[in-house]
Design a protein around this motif. Structure first.
Motif, PDB file in Angstrom:
ATOM      1  N   GLY A  46       0.782  -1.230   0.000  1.00  0.00           N
ATOM      2  CA  GLY A  46       0.000   0.000   0.000  1.00  0.00           C
ATOM      3  C   GLY A  46       0.810   1.274   0.000  1.00  0.00           C
ATOM      4  O   GLY A  46       0.232   2.369  -0.039  1.00  0.00           O
ATOM      5  N   LEU A  47       2.158   1.186   0.037  1.00  0.00           N
ATOM      6  CA  LEU A  47       2.984   2.385  -0.009  1.00  0.00           C
ATOM      7  C   LEU A  47       2.949   3.006  -1.401  1.00  0.00           C
ATOM      8  O   LEU A  47       2.789   2.298  -2.407  1.00  0.00           O
ATOM      9  N   GLU A  48       3.111   4.327  -1.467  1.00  0.00           N
ATOM     10  CA  GLU A  48       3.253   4.988  -2.756  1.00  0.00           C
ATOM     11  C   GLU A  48       4.632   4.678  -3.328  1.00  0.00           C
ATOM     12  O   GLU A  48       5.534   4.238  -2.611  1.00  0.00           O
ATOM     13  N   GLN A  49       4.805   4.955  -4.626  1.00  0.00           N
ATOM     14  CA  GLN A  49       6.007   4.511  -5.317  1.00  0.00           C
ATOM     15  C   GLN A  49       7.295   5.049  -4.696  1.00  0.00           C
ATOM     16  O   GLN A  49       8.237   4.297  -4.440  1.00  0.00           O
ATOM     17  N   ASP A  50       7.351   6.365  -4.440  1.00  0.00           N
ATOM     18  CA  ASP A  50       8.569   6.946  -3.869  1.00  0.00           C
ATOM     19  C   ASP A  50       8.863   6.376  -2.492  1.00  0.00           C
ATOM     20  O   ASP A  50      10.016   6.099  -2.147  1.00  0.00           O
ATOM     21  N   ALA A  51       7.817   6.199  -1.698  1.00  0.00           N
ATOM     22  CA  ALA A  51       7.995   5.648  -0.350  1.00  0.00           C
ATOM     23  C   ALA A  51       8.451   4.195  -0.417  1.00  0.00           C
ATOM     24  O   ALA A  51       9.290   3.755   0.391  1.00  0.00           O
ATOM     25  N   ALA A  52       7.932   3.449  -1.377  1.00  0.00           N
ATOM     26  CA  ALA A  52       8.319   2.046  -1.534  1.00  0.00           C
ATOM     27  C   ALA A  52       9.786   1.932  -1.932  1.00  0.00           C
ATOM     28  O   ALA A  52      10.518   1.074  -1.428  1.00  0.00           O
ATOM     29  N   LYS A  53      10.233   2.815  -2.841  1.00  0.00           N
ATOM     30  CA  LYS A  53      11.638   2.804  -3.258  1.00  0.00           C
ATOM     31  C   LYS A  53      12.547   3.186  -2.095  1.00  0.00           C
ATOM     32  O   LYS A  53      13.610   2.584  -1.907  1.00  0.00           O
ATOM     33  N   ALA A  54      12.124   4.190  -1.337  1.00  0.00           N
ATOM     34  CA  ALA A  54      12.927   4.607  -0.189  1.00  0.00           C
ATOM     35  C   ALA A  54      13.031   3.485   0.844  1.00  0.00           C
ATOM     36  O   ALA A  54      14.089   3.242   1.431  1.00  0.00           O
ATOM     37  N   GLN A  55      11.936   2.758   1.054  1.00  0.00           N
ATOM     38  CA  GLN A  55      11.937   1.655   2.014  1.00  0.00           C
ATOM     39  C   GLN A  55      12.842   0.523   1.525  1.00  0.00           C
ATOM     40  O   GLN A  55      13.542  -0.118   2.317  1.00  0.00           O
ATOM     41  N   ALA A  56      12.838   0.280   0.214  1.00  0.00           N
ATOM     42  CA  ALA A  56      13.704  -0.752  -0.358  1.00  0.00           C
ATOM     43  C   ALA A  56      15.170  -0.413  -0.111  1.00  0.00           C
ATOM     44  O   ALA A  56      15.978  -1.283   0.259  1.00  0.00           O
ATOM     45  N   GLN A  57      15.540   0.849  -0.315  1.00  0.00           N
ATOM     46  CA  GLN A  57      16.914   1.268  -0.067  1.00  0.00           C
ATOM     47  C   GLN A  57      17.252   1.173   1.418  1.00  0.00           C
ATOM     48  O   GLN A  57      18.375   0.810   1.791  1.00  0.00           O
ATOM     49  N   SER A  58      16.272   1.457   2.266  1.00  0.00           N
ATOM     50  CA  SER A  58      16.516   1.444   3.706  1.00  0.00           C
ATOM     51  C   SER A  58      16.826   0.043   4.220  1.00  0.00           C
ATOM     52  O   SER A  58      17.731  -0.134   5.043  1.00  0.00           O
ATOM     53  N   ILE A  59      16.093  -0.984   3.774  1.00  0.00           N
ATOM     54  CA  ILE A  59      16.356  -2.332   4.292  1.00  0.00           C
ATOM     55  C   ILE A  59      17.674  -2.878   3.743  1.00  0.00           C
ATOM     56  O   ILE A  59      18.369  -3.643   4.417  1.00  0.00           O
ATOM     57  N   TRP A  60      18.037  -2.484   2.514  1.00  0.00           N
ATOM     58  CA  TRP A  60      19.332  -2.896   1.964  1.00  0.00           C
ATOM     59  C   TRP A  60      20.466  -2.290   2.807  1.00  0.00           C
ATOM     60  O   TRP A  60      21.434  -2.968   3.137  1.00  0.00           O
ATOM     61  N   SER A  61      20.314  -1.023   3.180  1.00  0.00           N
ATOM     62  CA  SER A  61      21.333  -0.371   3.996  1.00  0.00           C
ATOM     63  C   SER A  61      21.362  -0.960   5.404  1.00  0.00           C
ATOM     64  O   SER A  61      22.428  -1.056   6.028  1.00  0.00           O
ATOM     65  N   ALA A  62      20.211  -1.372   5.917  1.00  0.00           N
ATOM     66  CA  ALA A  62      20.174  -1.987   7.244  1.00  0.00           C
ATOM     67  C   ALA A  62      20.964  -3.291   7.261  1.00  0.00           C
ATOM     68  O   ALA A  62      21.698  -3.585   8.217  1.00  0.00           O
ATOM     69  N   GLY A  63      20.831  -4.082   6.195  1.00  0.00           N
ATOM     70  CA  GLY A  63      21.596  -5.317   6.099  1.00  0.00           C
ATOM     71  C   GLY A  63      23.088  -5.052   6.067  1.00  0.00           C
ATOM     72  O   GLY A  63      23.878  -5.743   6.742  1.00  0.00           O
ATOM     73  N   GLN A  64      23.491  -4.037   5.311  1.00  0.00           N
ATOM     74  CA  GLN A  64      24.908  -3.684   5.241  1.00  0.00           C
ATOM     75  C   GLN A  64      25.414  -3.201   6.597  1.00  0.00           C
ATOM     76  O   GLN A  64      26.553  -3.491   6.993  1.00  0.00           O
TER      77      GLN A  64
END
Length: 457
Positions: A46-64
């Motif tokens: 249900g996230l909007e596109q920009d928010a979804a992309k930002a969340q995708a980048q956030s979890i990748w950075s969390a793993g790193q």
């Protein structure tokens, strides 16, 4: 002591075998694919596109971030243990097994994101294994030549690895990774009955990395041995810890080493962020397909191979410090461009719809990141050798890993925070510029010759 050419080539074989994890896995194939799958997953919540992309980048950075912290706090102790035992190769074997198993499992990232978080964890376990093995391999570097040869050997090894990354990318793009039309860059369907609809060609990147490593690590284990003349010390936890604590205390008394470790901590953290998020940026900001990112990766890796080899020659002639300073400035300029550019504008100047200028600029940025990044890595490795006690190389490179990872949370966490606060992927890169500048400032107090003269005095 004369070092056989086979031993040097065997040592360089590790870079060739391991580089595809970084080139294909972290940056140009799996990383961007993960970002796209994650963004689609969050769109489905249900996230909007920009928010979804930002969340995708956030979890990748969390793993790193988490992986970096694990490496930071385990590397010095493992290095001290290896120095006390006099053995490094068994550790490399141990981490190689984990590396091969985890990379092979990356096949499980399906387009529906059903195992998204499991694959994130598996990828970064593989990352920890790869970095841990690399620390022990780096600890062998001081034994491969004299002070005039180390920079060239370090640069040649890294350049050799980048060529491996180039070849791996070419193979993946030509035969496996699909475009939106379901065919590879050669216009053919992926082989072995791989289903383009399930992105099985792109997902094959995990097993491909594992197979590549198993095949090309063989010369390392054939030609590189632990020095049998090294007499091991006590490997009891208390003895190892005491030796490590003594070394850590001595660092505070060594001004050049302390400033180098802290300075490199900042600029290497920033560089790792560019590597980890470059492909993600291309996927989320420029809307590139996996195959487009892969071609970008080939150009960047070729630039890295050539520049890294040349930087090794420059290191041999001028020393590593001038090389590091020059290349960090290049990375600062590139980072500023990334922050100021989007598909629609460059530093606020609107672009015509469909303009290819952002793509062209980002290709140039990729060449600079690959070239300057490779030079920074190999010259920093050479500079560490100049600060390494000949009897404690694994421990020294454990500290080098600690300095590179102790604040590993800083760049990805800052990127994650800025991305979340601004809702903008480009502005999320602002902290990277600050980290580069901090590292550059601390280099002022680093002795260009290190402190090896103390050990021979």
């Amino acid at each position: 002591m004369a070092v056989s050419k086979k031993r040097v080539w065997g040592w360089m074989a590790f870079d060739w075998a391991a580089q595809p994890f970084y080139t294909l896995g972290l940056t140009f194939i799996f990383g961007p694919y993960f970002a796209v799958v994650a963004a689609e997953y969050y769109l489905g919540t249900g996230l909007e596109q920009d928010a979804a992309k930002a969340q995708a980048q956030s979890i990748w950075s969390a793993g790193q971030t988490v992986a970096g912290l694990v490496i930071a706090f385990s590397a010095p102790f493992l290095g001290a243990f290896a120095d006390n035992s006099g053995r490094k190769v068994p550790w490399i074997i141990f981490f190689s097994i984990i590396y091969v198993a985890t990379t092979a499992m990356l096949w499980g990232l399906t387009p529906d994101g059903a195992q998204l978080f499991l694959m994130l964890i598996i990828f970064y376990i593989g990352f920890v294994a790869a970095e841990s093995a690399l620390n022990f391999v780096n600890a062998i570097l001081p034994s491969l030549g004299n002070e005039h040869e180390i920079g060239r050997i370090s640069g040649s090894g890294a350049a050799f690895g980048y060529w491996g990354g180039v070849l791996g990318l070419v193979i993946m793009l030509a035969f496996f990774a699909e475009t939106d039309e379901g065919v590879t860059r050669l216009g053919m369907s992926p082989p072995f009955g791989l289903d383009p609809a399930q992105m099985e060609g792109t997902r094959f990147v995990g097993p491909f990395i594992a197979i590549w490593y198993v095949v090309f690590i063989i010369p390392f284990f054939l030609w590189v041995r632990d020095d049998p003349r090294i007499i091991g010390k006590s490997t009891k936890i208390g003895a190892v810890t005491a030796d490590l604590m003594q070394t850590l205390k001595s660092v505070l008394e060594r001004k050049s080493l302390l400033n180098f470790l802290v300075g490199s901590m900042f600029y290497r953290d920033a560089l790792n962020a560019l590597y980890a998020f470059g492909g993600v940026y291309a996927a989320l900001v420029l809307d590139w397909q996996t195959t487009e990112i892969g071609l970008f990766g080939i150009i960047a890796a070729i630039a890295a191979a050539i520049t890294t080899w040349l930087s090794g020659l420059a290191d041999q002639r001028f020393g590593p410090k001038p090389v590091i300073r020059a290349t960090v400035w290049v990375l600062i300029v590139v980072s500023a461009i990334i922050v100021g550019m989007s598909r629609e504008s460059i530093f606020g100047v609107p672009l015509a719809e469909g303009s290819q200028l952002p793509d062209i600029i980002f290709y140039i940025c990729g060449m600079c990141i690959g070239g300057a990044g490779g030079a920074v890595y190999t010259s920093s490795r050479s500079m560490m050798v100049r600060h390494t006690h000949p009897d404690r190389p694994a421990e020294a490179f454990g500290l080098f890993a600690l300095s590179g990872k102790a604040t590993a949370f800083l760049a990805p966490a800052s990127i994650s925070l800025f991305t979340y606060m601004t809702g903008n992927v480009q502005l999320g890169f602002l902290p990277v510029i600050i980290l580069f500048l901090m590292g550059l400032f601390l280099l002022r107090w680093v002795n260009k010759d290190g402190d090896r003269a103390e050990w021979s005095a």
